[in-house]
Design an enzyme around this catalytic site. Structure first.
Site, PDB file in Angstrom:
ATOM      1  N   GLY A  77      41.591  21.492  28.320  1.00 40.63           N
ATOM      2  CA  GLY A  77      40.134  21.528  28.272  1.00 40.63           C
ATOM      3  C   GLY A  77      39.469  22.649  29.038  1.00 40.63           C
ATOM      4  O   GLY A  77      38.261  22.600  29.289  1.00 40.63           O
ATOM      5  N   LYS A  78      40.232  23.692  29.423  1.00 40.50           N
ATOM      6  CA  LYS A  78      39.609  24.804  30.162  1.00 40.50           C
ATOM      7  C   LYS A  78      38.473  25.433  29.363  1.00 40.50           C
ATOM      8  O   LYS A  78      37.401  25.693  29.894  1.00 40.50           O
ATOM      9  CB  LYS A  78      40.647  25.895  30.483  1.00 40.50           C
ATOM     10  CG  LYS A  78      41.601  25.591  31.589  1.00 40.50           C
ATOM     11  CD  LYS A  78      42.358  26.834  32.054  1.00 40.50           C
ATOM     12  CE  LYS A  78      43.040  27.601  30.927  1.00 40.50           C
ATOM     13  NZ  LYS A  78      44.025  26.804  30.190  1.00 40.50           N
ATOM     14  N   TYR A 126      36.795  24.181  26.802  1.00 40.96           N
ATOM     15  CA  TYR A 126      35.689  23.242  26.609  1.00 40.96           C
ATOM     16  C   TYR A 126      34.800  23.222  27.847  1.00 40.96           C
ATOM     17  O   TYR A 126      33.567  23.304  27.744  1.00 40.96           O
ATOM     18  CB  TYR A 126      36.210  21.837  26.311  1.00 40.96           C
ATOM     19  CG  TYR A 126      35.086  20.869  26.056  1.00 40.96           C
ATOM     20  CD1 TYR A 126      34.525  20.752  24.781  1.00 40.96           C
ATOM     21  CD2 TYR A 126      34.528  20.117  27.095  1.00 40.96           C
ATOM     22  CE1 TYR A 126      33.456  19.895  24.560  1.00 40.96           C
ATOM     23  CE2 TYR A 126      33.460  19.273  26.874  1.00 40.96           C
ATOM     24  CZ  TYR A 126      32.929  19.157  25.601  1.00 40.96           C
ATOM     25  OH  TYR A 126      31.860  18.324  25.379  1.00 40.96           O
ATOM     26  N   LYS A 170      37.122  35.698  28.609  1.00 36.62           N
ATOM     27  CA  LYS A 170      38.484  35.162  28.466  1.00 36.62           C
ATOM     28  C   LYS A 170      39.376  36.377  28.282  1.00 36.62           C
ATOM     29  O   LYS A 170      39.773  36.731  27.175  1.00 36.62           O
ATOM     30  CB  LYS A 170      38.563  34.236  27.255  1.00 36.62           C
ATOM     31  CG  LYS A 170      39.965  33.747  26.896  1.00 36.62           C
ATOM     32  CD  LYS A 170      40.360  32.518  27.648  1.00 36.62           C
ATOM     33  CE  LYS A 170      41.701  31.997  27.144  1.00 36.62           C
ATOM     34  NZ  LYS A 170      42.107  30.746  27.810  1.00 36.62           N
ATOM     35  N   GLU A 213      37.698  32.817  32.495  1.00 38.67           N
ATOM     36  CA  GLU A 213      38.642  31.743  32.180  1.00 38.67           C
ATOM     37  C   GLU A 213      40.069  32.281  32.175  1.00 38.67           C
ATOM     38  O   GLU A 213      40.359  33.286  31.523  1.00 38.67           O
ATOM     39  CB  GLU A 213      38.329  31.116  30.822  1.00 38.67           C
ATOM     40  CG  GLU A 213      39.260  29.941  30.512  1.00 38.67           C
ATOM     41  CD  GLU A 213      39.125  29.420  29.101  1.00 38.67           C
ATOM     42  OE1 GLU A 213      40.113  28.854  28.589  1.00 38.67           O
ATOM     43  OE2 GLU A 213      38.043  29.575  28.503  1.00 38.67           O
ATOM     44  N   GLY A 214      40.940  31.621  32.906  1.00 38.39           N
ATOM     45  CA  GLY A 214      42.338  32.006  32.933  1.00 38.39           C
ATOM     46  C   GLY A 214      43.059  31.580  31.671  1.00 38.39           C
ATOM     47  O   GLY A 214      42.449  31.170  30.686  1.00 38.39           O
ATOM     48  N   GLY A 245      46.516  29.318  30.236  1.00 39.91           N
ATOM     49  CA  GLY A 245      47.565  28.376  30.593  1.00 39.91           C
ATOM     50  C   GLY A 245      47.291  27.684  31.915  1.00 39.91           C
ATOM     51  O   GLY A 245      46.137  27.467  32.310  1.00 39.91           O
TER      52      GLY A 245
END
Length: 224
Positions: free
Chosen positions: A14-15, A17, A37, A122-123, A125
């Site tokens: 859910g990162k 989201y 991202k 956002e990373g 994994g």
């Protein structure tokens, strides 16, 4: 906070989201936001209809931006087709991603952002997922020296995964703003129960819950 790194306790929890919900929440509050991202695996070509469901497309939509070659490259310059860790996905395409290049690109986007803009990165994994042949996501995060929001799931085993990630981040001196538990499909207990259990063992780290389909928690907006 002028820039925040969204890290994960694992993959597919859910990162994106959460990052999209946070992006929309900041915009609704009248705050400037730039969401990135930088590295994405399992991404269909831009002209493939499947691209519309990619993490990059979701984050562009949250920012109110169209999907164009320019906006896609500005959000996710390193995109790979295989749904693998970036180092393996890049190798399949005969490409190479270097940590120095990734860190420099992120720093450049943060420096270029207009005053008053919150930059969300956002990373990819989980915290310890390899990003390059030599470096993990944690190496990327610590090189940027940004505060982090940790995203966890509520599936069976998620509590241990979240607490392990918290200890790992703490051990590397990462400033952890909070952890957010995103509700997993067919989770055995309510997401609030998982968040409460994590909070009891998180050493004072704020832990928030995010139900499926819900908007960004107000508590997260207050922390970022």
């Amino acid at each position: 906070m002028t820039a925040v790194f969204v890290a994960g306790a694992g993959t597919g929890i859910g990162k994106t989201y959460l990052t999209a919900a946070l992006t929309r929440g900041l915009r609704d509050a009248g705050r400037g936001v730039l969401t990135l991202k930088p590295v994405a695996s399992g991404v269909a070509p831009l002209d493939d209809p499947a691209f519309a469901s990619s993490d990059t497309a979701v984050l562009l939509a949250a920012q109110g931006l169209p999907v164009t070659p320019e906006t896609v490259a500005a959000c996710s310059p390193w995109r790979f087709a295989a749904p693998l860790a970036p180092d393996l996905a890049a190798a399949r395409e005969g490409r190479h991603l270097a940590l120095d290049d990734l860190v420099a690109w992120c720093r450049g986007r943060i420096a270029e952002a207009p005053d008053g803009t919150t930059v969300l990165i956002e990373g990819v994994g989980g915290v310890m997922s390899p990003v390059t042949p030599e470096a993990t996501g944690l190496d990327w995060l610590t090189a940027l020296d940004l505060p982090a929001v940790l995203v966890a799931g509520s599936y069976l085993g998620a509590i241990s995964h979240a607490l392990t990630a918290i200890e790992t981040l703490r051990g590397r001196g990462v400033r952890l703003a909070c952890a957010v538990v995103c509700e997993s499909e067919e989770a055995p207990v309510p997401v609030e129960t998982v968040a409460g259990s994590i909070a009891r063992h998180a050493g004072g780290v704020p832990v928030l819950a995010l139900a499926r389909g819900a908007a960004c928690p107000a508590g997260l907006l207050a922390l970022v």
